[in-house]
Design a protein around this motif. Structure first.
Motif, short mmCIF file in Angstrom:
data_model
loop_
_atom_site.label_atom_id
_atom_site.label_comp_id
_atom_site.label_asym_id
_atom_site.label_seq_id
_atom_site.Cartn_x
_atom_site.Cartn_y
_atom_site.Cartn_z
N GLY A 132 0.78 -1.23 0.00
CA GLY A 132 0.00 0.00 0.00
C GLY A 132 0.81 1.27 0.00
N THR A 133 1.98 1.26 -0.66
CA THR A 133 2.87 2.42 -0.58
C THR A 133 2.81 3.35 -1.79
OG1 THR A 133 4.70 1.13 -1.48
CG2 THR A 133 4.49 1.19 0.92
N ALA A 134 1.92 3.09 -2.73
CA ALA A 134 1.78 4.01 -3.86
C ALA A 134 1.20 5.32 -3.36
CB ALA A 134 0.90 3.41 -4.95
N VAL A 135 1.75 6.43 -3.87
CA VAL A 135 1.28 7.76 -3.50
C VAL A 135 0.51 8.34 -4.67
CG1 VAL A 135 2.01 10.08 -2.83
CG2 VAL A 135 3.25 8.08 -1.95
N VAL A 136 -0.70 8.79 -4.40
CA VAL A 136 -1.56 9.39 -5.43
C VAL A 136 -1.67 10.88 -5.17
CG1 VAL A 136 -3.88 9.41 -6.45
CG2 VAL A 136 -2.89 7.25 -5.63
N THR A 137 -1.34 11.67 -6.19
CA THR A 137 -1.51 13.11 -6.11
C THR A 137 -2.27 13.60 -7.35
OG1 THR A 137 0.66 13.50 -7.14
CG2 THR A 137 0.58 13.48 -4.73
N LEU A 138 -2.75 14.83 -7.27
CA LEU A 138 -3.52 15.43 -8.36
C LEU A 138 -2.83 16.73 -8.77
CD1 LEU A 138 -7.08 14.91 -6.78
CD2 LEU A 138 -5.83 13.37 -8.32
N PRO A 139 -1.81 16.62 -9.66
CA PRO A 139 -1.01 17.79 -10.00
C PRO A 139 -1.75 18.85 -10.83
CG PRO A 139 -0.29 15.89 -11.27
CD PRO A 139 -1.30 15.40 -10.28
N ALA A 140 -2.80 18.47 -11.51
CA ALA A 140 -3.60 19.40 -12.31
C ALA A 140 -5.04 18.91 -12.30
CB ALA A 140 -3.07 19.48 -13.74
N ASP A 141 -5.96 19.76 -12.74
CA ASP A 141 -7.39 19.42 -12.71
C ASP A 141 -7.73 18.18 -13.53
OD1 ASP A 141 -7.89 21.56 -11.05
OD2 ASP A 141 -8.67 22.85 -12.65
N GLN A 168 -5.36 15.60 -14.17
CA GLN A 168 -4.27 14.63 -14.04
C GLN A 168 -4.31 13.88 -12.71
OE1 GLN A 168 -0.73 17.05 -14.43
NE2 GLN A 168 -0.66 16.73 -16.64
N ILE A 169 -3.84 12.63 -12.77
CA ILE A 169 -3.57 11.81 -11.59
C ILE A 169 -2.13 11.38 -11.71
CG2 ILE A 169 -4.15 9.71 -10.31
CD1 ILE A 169 -6.90 9.78 -11.77
N LEU A 170 -1.37 11.52 -10.63
CA LEU A 170 0.02 11.08 -10.61
C LEU A 170 0.15 10.02 -9.52
CD1 LEU A 170 2.92 11.49 -11.70
CD2 LEU A 170 3.25 13.14 -9.83
#
Length: 161
Positions: free
Chosen positions: A7-16, A18-20
């Protein structure tokens, strides 16, 4: 012997739109890449704990297509497909991704595989057509299944070493 993380994946939302997703693996990048691009290996990790992969078709060339299908617990089919736009072996994959349950929405995914000291960082940038597509993806509950898949991907990659 190394132990796979969980469970170590990091999810961020760098733009409206996008999913990183960023995830480190205790395996060299050529093995993580191999596990991502070999049908028999995809069948071992993609479903995580949520079902069984019944098909993993991969035509790994620019313009080639892919399609992965699983039968989820509860006996319903989940399928994704797309086309490869760029392939740099062991380094980068750029492809479209369409969830067949929402065929009008597609995303462009860029997977980057970077290695340092025998460990791989996989960075997945998911570029949606708009914020609505991104939000639907995030709100689908994708993170739990993605975490399971990434954990299983690490286990498969480690088993190849």
């Amino acid at each position: 012997m190394p132990v796979a993380s969980s469970g170590t994946a990091v999810v961020t939302l760098p733009a409206d739109d996008q999913i990183l997703i960023t995830r480190e693996f205790d395996a060299p990048r050529h093995l993580v890449y191999k596990a991502w691009t070999t049908p028999e290996l995809v069948k071992r990790w993609w479903a995580g704990l949520r079902g069984e992969v019944t098909s993993a078709d991969i035509d790994l060339r620019v313009g080639g297509t892919w399609r992965w299908v699983m039968i989820a617990h509860g006996d319903f089919e989940v399928a994704f497909h797309g086309e490869y736009h760029e392939i740099v072996e062991n380094e980068r994959l750029v492809f479209t991704e369409v969830f067949e349950g929402m065929p009008d929405a597609s995303a462009l995914v860029t997977n980057s595989f970077a290695e340092e000291d025998g460990r791989t960082t996989l960075t997945m940038l998911v570029q949606h057509e708009n914020q609505e597509g991104r939000d639907a993806h995030i709100n689908s509950g994708m993170e739990g299944g993605m975490q399971e898949s990434m954990d299983a991907l690490e286990q498969v990659a480690m088993s190849l070493g």
